[in-house]
Design an enzyme around this catalytic site. Sequence first.
Site, mmCIF file in Angstrom:
data_model
loop_
_atom_site.group_PDB
_atom_site.id
_atom_site.type_symbol
_atom_site.label_atom_id
_atom_site.label_comp_id
_atom_site.label_asym_id
_atom_site.label_seq_id
_atom_site.Cartn_x
_atom_site.Cartn_y
_atom_site.Cartn_z
ATOM 1 N N LYS A 1 0.434 14.153 2.214
ATOM 2 C CA LYS A 1 -0.573 14.195 1.295
ATOM 3 C C LYS A 1 -0.480 16.576 1.048
ATOM 4 O O LYS A 1 -1.374 16.872 0.327
ATOM 5 C CB LYS A 1 -1.764 14.000 2.185
ATOM 6 N N THR B 1 -8.309 6.526 -2.033
ATOM 7 C CA THR B 1 -9.599 6.381 -2.823
ATOM 8 C C THR B 1 -10.985 7.596 -2.461
ATOM 9 O O THR B 1 -11.660 7.969 -2.790
ATOM 10 C CB THR B 1 -10.503 5.649 -1.691
ATOM 11 N N HIS C 1 0.557 -1.410 0.070
ATOM 12 C CA HIS C 1 0.213 0.093 0.264
ATOM 13 C C HIS C 1 0.739 1.036 -0.181
ATOM 14 O O HIS C 1 0.247 2.113 -0.602
ATOM 15 C CB HIS C 1 -0.828 0.504 1.277
ATOM 16 N N LYS D 1 -14.769 8.767 -4.289
ATOM 17 C CA LYS D 1 -16.058 9.624 -3.932
ATOM 18 C C LYS D 1 -16.474 10.590 -4.301
ATOM 19 O O LYS D 1 -17.023 10.173 -4.032
ATOM 20 C CB LYS D 1 -15.403 8.987 -2.465
ATOM 21 N N LYS E 1 -8.803 13.275 4.521
ATOM 22 C CA LYS E 1 -7.622 12.516 4.283
ATOM 23 C C LYS E 1 -6.389 12.651 5.147
ATOM 24 O O LYS E 1 -6.955 13.775 5.946
ATOM 25 C CB LYS E 1 -6.855 12.359 3.150
ATOM 26 N N ARG E 2 -5.900 11.098 6.414
ATOM 27 C CA ARG E 2 -5.254 11.528 7.133
ATOM 28 C C ARG E 2 -4.394 12.619 7.104
ATOM 29 O O ARG E 2 -3.843 12.579 6.091
ATOM 30 C CB ARG E 2 -4.693 9.694 7.081
HETATM 31 C C1 LIG Z 1 -11.679 7.358 1.924
HETATM 32 C C2 LIG Z 1 -11.740 7.856 3.703
HETATM 33 C C3 LIG Z 1 -10.338 7.825 3.780
HETATM 34 C C4 LIG Z 1 -9.153 7.750 2.734
HETATM 35 O O1 LIG Z 1 -8.371 8.569 1.903
HETATM 36 P P1 LIG Z 1 -7.685 9.476 1.337
HETATM 37 O O2 LIG Z 1 -8.130 10.611 0.414
HETATM 38 O O3 LIG Z 1 -7.848 8.289 0.299
HETATM 39 O O4 LIG Z 1 -6.471 9.364 1.611
HETATM 40 C C5 LIG Z 1 -9.489 8.062 4.587
HETATM 41 N N1 LIG Z 1 -10.261 8.863 5.572
HETATM 42 C C6 LIG Z 1 -11.877 8.606 6.014
HETATM 43 C C7 LIG Z 1 -12.679 8.591 6.830
HETATM 44 C C8 LIG Z 1 -12.522 7.650 4.301
HETATM 45 O O5 LIG Z 1 -13.832 7.103 3.871
#
Ligand SMILES: *Cc1c(COP(=O)(O)O)cnc(C)c1O
Length: 752
Positions: free
Chosen positions: A499, A600, A313, A604, A493-494
């Site tokens: 990032k 991901t 990953h 979304k 995101k985290r």
């Molecule tokens: C989808 C999701 C992530 C992943 O987000 P990225 O932008 O791909 O890092 C992290 N936390 C939550 C709560 C999510 O739903």
Amino acid sequence: MNVKERLTDVLAQRGTTLDTCSNGALCQALLVALRAYQQELKPAQGQKKLYYFSAEFLVGRLLRANLINLGLEEEVEALLKAHGRSLAQVEDCEPEPSLGNGGLGRLAACFLDSIASLGLPGDGVGLNYHYGLFRQDLKSGRQVELPDPWIEDDSWLVDTGISFPVTFRDCTLQAKLMDLEIPGYRNGVCNRLHLFDVEAPAPAPRDGISFDKTDIAGHLTSFLYPDDSDEAGRLLRVYQQYFMVSAGAQLILRELEERGCSLQSLDQHVVIHINDTHPSMVIPELIRLLMERGVDLERAIYLVERTCAYTNHTILAEALEKWPVHYLEQVAPQLLPVIRALDERAKRHCADPAVAIWDSNNLIHMAHMDIHYSSHVNGVAALHTEILKNTELNSFYRLYPEKFNNKTNGITLRRWLMGCNRPLSDLITEAIGPAWKTDAQQLQNLAPLTEDAAFLARLTEVKADRKAALAQWLREKQGLSLAEDAVYDIQIKRLHQYKRQQMNALYAIYKYLEIKAGHLPQRPLVMIWGAKAAPAYTLAKDTIHLLLCLQKLVASDPQVSPWLSIVMVENYNVSAAEMLVPACDISEQISLASKEASGTGNMKLMANGAVTLGTLDGANVEIAELVGRDNIYLFGRSSQEVIDLYQRNAYRSSDYWQRGDIGYLVDFLLSPELLALGDPQCLARLYKDFIAKDYFMALLDLRDYIDTKERCLNDYEDRTAWSKKMLVNIAQSGYFSSDRTIAEYNRDIWHL
Ligand SMILES: *Cc1c(COP(=O)(O)O)cnc(C)c1O
């Protein structure tokens, strides 16, 4: 019994009714009624069964998701409505299971949904954390970490009554098997997520999230990723991992026996998927268990290698786990002879120290063990897999080219469109029929509607409604008041430097200073961040501090606040994402190229009609190919340029800081305005990092980022053109359905 009867029954047993009970009581009663309903469904059957091992399953709230998959959403909604109740309000009472942290855990949850929905026999295996990663409060300009308990008297967990002994060097603990049910989408299938737990979990710590990390029996399943800044914390992680894989491996062998299959045919009947390196010890543990049952070493290795597959990953070195041998000696010494044998065998095959399992510093490389002893190794987006093959794991690729393959990540649209954005989902169904719900590629049938002005207007209207709903939610939760006609620019995101939330913060400073200088935007801009920082990650916490200072600065400035809002959402989790994703106009996917494996969140947001502003990194590359350059805003250096800069050690952030056109934005961190609001130490640390290090090269891409974002905001003003971009993104998002991803895993790896 139908749902109505079951629900009325449960309420009656509790001395209440649909008309009189509280929303909380109704939520619990619905949960109990649905759990009983699900227990009558059967798991998918087949010759071969998948066990998906993962340290995290970020499943999110389950009430609505399960109603959708059971085909009961509309019936229950109508039933509640007839009694003057609203499912949305009831749903809000459900605690979110805190079983994961970010993208990796959310991916595992989407995969379980797709596996069940495709009718494939496959269960998840993980741990039943009681207090999650942590709940994030934002207080006095800082992140405060608290336990995030979610297990109540009525929960989705099913106590199976089964347990397995797990033997550590110093003690044996029983691993209790608790299950979450995973119903497929309207197909009568119900698979399971197996979560192992200790028998006597300790109560939540009172002082934040610090606790006695040597109390293994009490705290093994308290938190996901306990603080590993000291040795006790790192050992606890090893205890957790061994507990998960030993119990999981015993479960597999038990089910194999129940099915009447011989150990010798393990690889014909079982697939083990290793999601990142946390479950890697399943390889030596399963070999050890087979040997205990009379299989010889060579044969056990042969069987296990053919049974296991591994997903990588990340290419960030910090995340590729290496455990000191003495940790394993301390926790599970019985694994060491097996790991020694695996290492010697691998060294006979290839003597290159770069591919050693057991290195000369007595560190065990988990990913190396996975690659040598799995049948398949995959990356999670096309670019990521290429980088693994050509750079990061090149020595392994040359050894085992046939093992490497790509599986671009996906998301379940049942949660991320049907569940979180009913108005959009209904609009889509009205236009192209419901078949997209099981065949996401059919979203492409929306493409011709880019010429349909009435449809585009309705799409814009849905987006406006979702923005109003988000504004209302943030007003209730955080007391904010946001302009509804603003552009909603969202980075969720985290928190991690790669990032580059810090680069987005510099844009916020740019916009603030522009407005102060009288250059007003064409319409208000709402900039939103949601992110948790790892408790020991200082610069990440400093970035949260900066964002909170900027939030305050802007909100208290009457000249700026009508035009700009800065929002840090508290406790970003799946439920928050379900509010934020439908409301987004601009999706910030701005990682340093080559560093984000896939993402991901980008998928979304795209599926909900956001337009991506991003680098050519991770799955953004594939998004760009699908939507075309007119429907995405790309900027920044390419992954190859970035990799070259690292290899030549040639990036100097101070060169960029000295440029007049961006240096002043960094300098603003130490301006009197900010120092008056924030902690000088935190701000100075960030400032110094920008000019002396900037390891993830925010300043390298900043100019291009600002210019591209300005162009994007400008284009937003052509409302019709923008709505076409939205629609193209939705229409092309079907490729990112996790149903497609899982079908590929099954076709190329699992063969269920
Ligand atoms: C989808 C999701 C992530 C992943 O987000 P990225 O932008 O791909 O890092 C992290 N936390 C939550 C709560 C999510 O739903």
